[in-house]
Design a protein around this motif. Structure first.
Motif, mmCIF file in Angstrom:
data_model
loop_
_atom_site.group_PDB
_atom_site.id
_atom_site.type_symbol
_atom_site.label_atom_id
_atom_site.label_comp_id
_atom_site.label_asym_id
_atom_site.label_seq_id
_atom_site.Cartn_x
_atom_site.Cartn_y
_atom_site.Cartn_z
ATOM 1 N N VAL A 113 40.610 48.293 30.999
ATOM 2 C CA VAL A 113 39.531 49.016 31.670
ATOM 3 C C VAL A 113 39.474 48.645 33.148
ATOM 4 C CG1 VAL A 113 37.018 49.286 31.803
ATOM 5 C CG2 VAL A 113 38.158 49.316 29.580
ATOM 6 N N LYS A 114 39.572 47.374 33.443
ATOM 7 C CA LYS A 114 39.574 46.938 34.838
ATOM 8 C C LYS A 114 40.760 47.553 35.586
ATOM 9 C CE LYS A 114 38.913 44.056 38.454
ATOM 10 N NZ LYS A 114 37.765 43.566 39.159
ATOM 11 N N ILE A 115 41.916 47.595 34.957
ATOM 12 C CA ILE A 115 43.097 48.184 35.585
ATOM 13 C C ILE A 115 42.863 49.656 35.874
ATOM 14 C CG2 ILE A 115 45.513 48.826 35.185
ATOM 15 C CD1 ILE A 115 45.827 46.169 33.669
ATOM 16 N N ALA A 116 42.270 50.366 34.914
ATOM 17 C CA ALA A 116 41.976 51.791 35.119
ATOM 18 C C ALA A 116 41.038 51.983 36.302
ATOM 19 C CB ALA A 116 41.367 52.383 33.852
ATOM 20 N N MET A 117 40.053 51.090 36.427
ATOM 21 C CA MET A 117 39.137 51.170 37.558
ATOM 22 C C MET A 117 39.865 50.910 38.870
ATOM 23 S SD MET A 117 35.823 49.146 36.087
ATOM 24 C CE MET A 117 34.687 49.898 34.923
ATOM 25 N N CYS A 118 40.706 49.887 38.882
ATOM 26 C CA CYS A 118 41.448 49.560 40.102
ATOM 27 C C CYS A 118 42.312 50.735 40.562
ATOM 28 C CB CYS A 118 42.338 48.344 39.859
ATOM 29 S SG CYS A 118 41.423 46.799 39.633
ATOM 30 N N ASN A 119 42.805 51.523 39.601
ATOM 31 C CA ASN A 119 43.700 52.636 39.913
ATOM 32 C C ASN A 119 42.969 53.900 40.336
ATOM 33 O OD1 ASN A 119 45.960 51.086 39.335
ATOM 34 N ND2 ASN A 119 46.090 51.767 37.209
ATOM 35 N N THR A 120 41.659 53.966 40.117
ATOM 36 C CA THR A 120 40.949 55.228 40.376
ATOM 37 C C THR A 120 39.803 55.125 41.377
ATOM 38 O OG1 THR A 120 39.524 54.828 38.444
ATOM 39 C CG2 THR A 120 41.504 56.151 38.087
ATOM 40 N N VAL A 121 39.234 53.940 41.543
ATOM 41 C CA VAL A 121 38.077 53.806 42.430
ATOM 42 C C VAL A 121 38.519 53.938 43.892
ATOM 43 C CG1 VAL A 121 36.270 52.232 43.226
ATOM 44 C CG2 VAL A 121 36.800 52.396 40.795
ATOM 45 N N PRO A 122 37.828 54.754 44.688
ATOM 46 C CA PRO A 122 38.196 54.942 46.103
ATOM 47 C C PRO A 122 38.115 53.639 46.897
ATOM 48 C CG PRO A 122 36.644 56.625 45.385
ATOM 49 C CD PRO A 122 36.693 55.613 44.305
ATOM 50 N N ARG A 123 38.877 53.565 47.958
ATOM 51 C CA ARG A 123 38.940 52.358 48.790
ATOM 52 C C ARG A 123 37.599 52.024 49.428
ATOM 53 N NH1 ARG A 123 43.902 50.300 49.927
ATOM 54 N NH2 ARG A 123 45.727 51.536 49.292
ATOM 55 N N ASN A 124 36.790 53.038 49.686
ATOM 56 C CA ASN A 124 35.511 52.797 50.360
ATOM 57 C C ASN A 124 34.367 52.493 49.389
ATOM 58 O OD1 ASN A 124 35.261 55.321 49.232
ATOM 59 N ND2 ASN A 124 34.443 56.314 51.067
ATOM 60 N N ASP A 125 34.703 52.264 48.108
ATOM 61 C CA ASP A 125 33.657 52.027 47.107
ATOM 62 C C ASP A 125 34.124 50.989 46.096
ATOM 63 O OD1 ASP A 125 31.259 52.358 45.646
ATOM 64 O OD2 ASP A 125 32.216 53.825 44.328
#
Length: 298
Positions: A189-201
């Motif tokens: 789940v953390k990996i999925a977040m790292c791959n999708t969350v924008p750089r400014n957030d």
């Protein structure tokens, strides 16, 4: 001759006399059906402590239901109950969600649990199900039978089709709250977040920490409340763990590489001395002194 007989008899009695082991703390705290008659207080550390004056999370509310009521683990610090109710209202705003299904918080007086958790001992940990809470009219019986869903593939490396943008939004909102110290969830789940969350957030990502076994729920841990003099803050901090970053680095990849397939190394010598104690083996003398008053309070 008589003297020798008496010495021999005394020696035998000392050898054969039964020894009475100190009761385990988890048995003592697990036997308490209600909270202590004290002011609310988190005592000790999340995995070695107890809790005074806990409050029971209402079994049902407009945007939540407490699950597995037979366990009697829906007790928490006032700050935790307020947090969960706030988060549940946000969850109800997400498409396909009417609120939250809330799992274990703490026993009535905190302390080591009879089974299932190493932490959850001071009323500041809570498990939140990944299953969207669509029906908030479940009976007690239904809450015992229904199960959450896994959002991770069987090989533990990726999220599966159960993982949705709503899960991401919920966990972002949960982590962004200043009351939260950290949140444990499956590494995938953390990996999925790292791959999708924008750089400014990405500031909130620091609080999302990978942990084995957290694929059907995420585990929220709150900071010690202001003025909680006996509460032990967790160290290292999430900022230290991530070196000031978001935690999307090689330490995260370890969870889906070496953790799953440990490299072959030389066998380490067995540590000398008695095994290290944990929540299953703690006795009262292993816990903060204040826990005795919590246990004996009416």
């Amino acid at each position: 001759m008589i003297a020798k007989f008496l010495v021999a008899a005394l020696s035998f009695s000392l050898i054969s006399a039964p020894t009475f082991a100190e009761p385990l703390a988890r048995q003592l705290f697990g036997s308490k059906a209600d909270a202590s008659a004290q002011a609310p207080s988190a005592i000790g550390f999340y995995s070695r402590g107890c809790a005074a004056g806990l409050q029971r999370m209402p079994e049902s509310g407009p945007t939540w239901q407490a699950m597995r009521l037979s366990r009697n683990r829906n007790w928490g610090q006032p700050a935790m109950l307020t947090y969960l109710q706030d988060l549940s209202r946000y969850a109800a705003s997400l498409p396909g969600w009417n609120g939250l299904y809330i799992g274990d918080i703490s026993q009535p007086r905190g302390g080591p649990m009879t089974g299932g958790h190493a932490s959850h001992q001071i009323g500041l940990d809570a498990d939140i199900w990944m299953l969207p809470a669509t029906n908030l009219n479940l009976s007690r019986t239904q809450r015992e039978k229904i199960s959450s869903i896994s959002v991770r593939t069987a090989d533990q490396r990726h999220t599966n089709s159960n993982w949705t943008p709503q899960h991401l939004a919920l966990m972002r909102h949960a982590a962004a709250d200043p009351r939260v110290d950290r949140i444990f969830v499956a590494a995938a789940v953390k990996i999925a977040m790292c791959n999708t969350v924008p750089r400014n957030d990405r500031a909130w990502l620091q609080k999302i920490r990978p942990m084995y076994g957290h694929n059907t729920h995420f585990h929220v841990r709150l900071k010690c409340p202001p003025g909680a003099r006996y509460c032990e803050t967790q160290k290292p901090t999430v900022a230290q763990l991530s070196k000031g970053g978001d935690g999307c680095d090689d330490t995260l990849n370890w969870w889906v590489t070496d953790y799953l397939n440990p490299p072959k190394t030389a066998a380490k010598p067995k540590p000398k001395g008695p095994p290290k104690k944990n929540a299953k083996t703690y006795v009262m003398s292993d816990l903060p002194n204040q826990c005795r008053a919590v246990l004996t309070s009416r």
